[in-house]
Design an enzyme around this catalytic site. Sequence first.
Site, PDB file in Angstrom:
ATOM      1  N   ASN A   1      21.876 -15.291  61.016  1.00  0.00           N
ATOM      2  CA  ASN A   1      21.473 -14.159  60.541  1.00  0.00           C
ATOM      3  C   ASN A   1      20.155 -13.819  61.170  1.00  0.00           C
ATOM      4  O   ASN A   1      19.242 -14.219  61.781  1.00  0.00           O
ATOM      5  CB  ASN A   1      21.462 -13.975  58.956  1.00  0.00           C
ATOM      6  CG  ASN A   1      22.898 -13.707  58.357  1.00  0.00           C
ATOM      7  OD1 ASN A   1      23.172 -12.572  58.442  1.00  0.00           O
ATOM      8  ND2 ASN A   1      23.538 -14.721  58.092  1.00  0.00           N
TER       9      ASN A   1
ATOM     10  N   HIS B   1       0.737 -28.691  62.355  1.00  0.00           N
ATOM     11  CA  HIS B   1      -0.563 -29.612  62.879  1.00  0.00           C
ATOM     12  C   HIS B   1      -0.920 -30.674  61.787  1.00  0.00           C
ATOM     13  O   HIS B   1      -0.239 -30.395  60.572  1.00  0.00           O
ATOM     14  CB  HIS B   1      -1.766 -28.672  62.730  1.00  0.00           C
ATOM     15  CG  HIS B   1      -1.964 -27.671  64.052  1.00  0.00           C
ATOM     16  ND1 HIS B   1      -2.633 -28.011  65.208  1.00  0.00           N
ATOM     17  CD2 HIS B   1      -1.401 -26.393  63.971  1.00  0.00           C
ATOM     18  CE1 HIS B   1      -2.167 -26.835  65.828  1.00  0.00           C
ATOM     19  NE2 HIS B   1      -1.754 -25.999  65.199  1.00  0.00           N
TER      20      HIS B   1
ATOM     21  N   ALA C   1      18.368 -20.598  48.938  1.00  0.00           N
ATOM     22  CA  ALA C   1      17.300 -19.469  49.305  1.00  0.00           C
ATOM     23  C   ALA C   1      16.135 -19.663  48.948  1.00  0.00           C
ATOM     24  O   ALA C   1      15.750 -20.164  47.772  1.00  0.00           O
ATOM     25  CB  ALA C   1      17.766 -18.111  48.843  1.00  0.00           C
TER      26      ALA C   1
ATOM     27  N   THR D   1      10.972 -30.566  53.229  1.00  0.00           N
ATOM     28  CA  THR D   1      10.033 -31.226  53.633  1.00  0.00           C
ATOM     29  C   THR D   1      10.533 -32.808  54.069  1.00  0.00           C
ATOM     30  O   THR D   1       9.959 -33.725  54.576  1.00  0.00           O
ATOM     31  CB  THR D   1       8.868 -31.404  52.948  1.00  0.00           C
ATOM     32  OG1 THR D   1       9.560 -31.964  51.489  1.00  0.00           O
ATOM     33  CG2 THR D   1       8.321 -30.143  52.626  1.00  0.00           C
ATOM     34  N   LYS D   2      11.890 -33.175  53.528  1.00  0.00           N
ATOM     35  CA  LYS D   2      12.276 -34.520  53.555  1.00  0.00           C
ATOM     36  C   LYS D   2      13.782 -34.304  53.949  1.00  0.00           C
ATOM     37  O   LYS D   2      14.423 -33.282  53.802  1.00  0.00           O
ATOM     38  CB  LYS D   2      12.222 -35.125  52.238  1.00  0.00           C
ATOM     39  CG  LYS D   2      10.877 -35.640  51.920  1.00  0.00           C
ATOM     40  CD  LYS D   2      10.699 -36.279  50.734  1.00  0.00           C
ATOM     41  CE  LYS D   2       9.168 -36.697  50.534  1.00  0.00           C
ATOM     42  NZ  LYS D   2       9.310 -37.479  49.190  1.00  0.00           N
TER      43      LYS D   2
END
Length: 128
Positions: free
Chosen positions: A15, A46, A88, A93-94
């Site tokens: 989308n 970073h 949403a 992060t995993k």
Amino acid sequence: MNGRRVRLGKRNVVNFGTLIDGRTFPVTFGDDVSIGPEATILTLGHDPQSTSFETAGGPVVIGKRTWIGYRAIIMPGVSIGEGAVVAAGAVVTKDVDPFTIVAGVPAKPIGKRSDKLNYQLGFHPLFR
């Protein structure tokens, strides 16, 4: 960002406003993946512990029939299993197990999705 490292599967729906970061590492999508508006898929960032602000990251793999919701963020080095749902606004992060529904910041499992999925996406724009 650097589409040469982005591999879309068959019948993917991406989308408007979606950012897919293929600058250094690849992003690989399975078939029938639906990505909501303004989602972000990152492969590079970073290292916050680096004294010289070194880059860090990794490839991202999105399994087939995955549904990524509006403004979800997928962080570098993450794999999302087949049939998973990213709610949403979630920040993944995993790795996400197949057929798992995740939500929140950071994303955590909140449910399971049927493992009997058999649909194929068919995108039909309103204006042709």
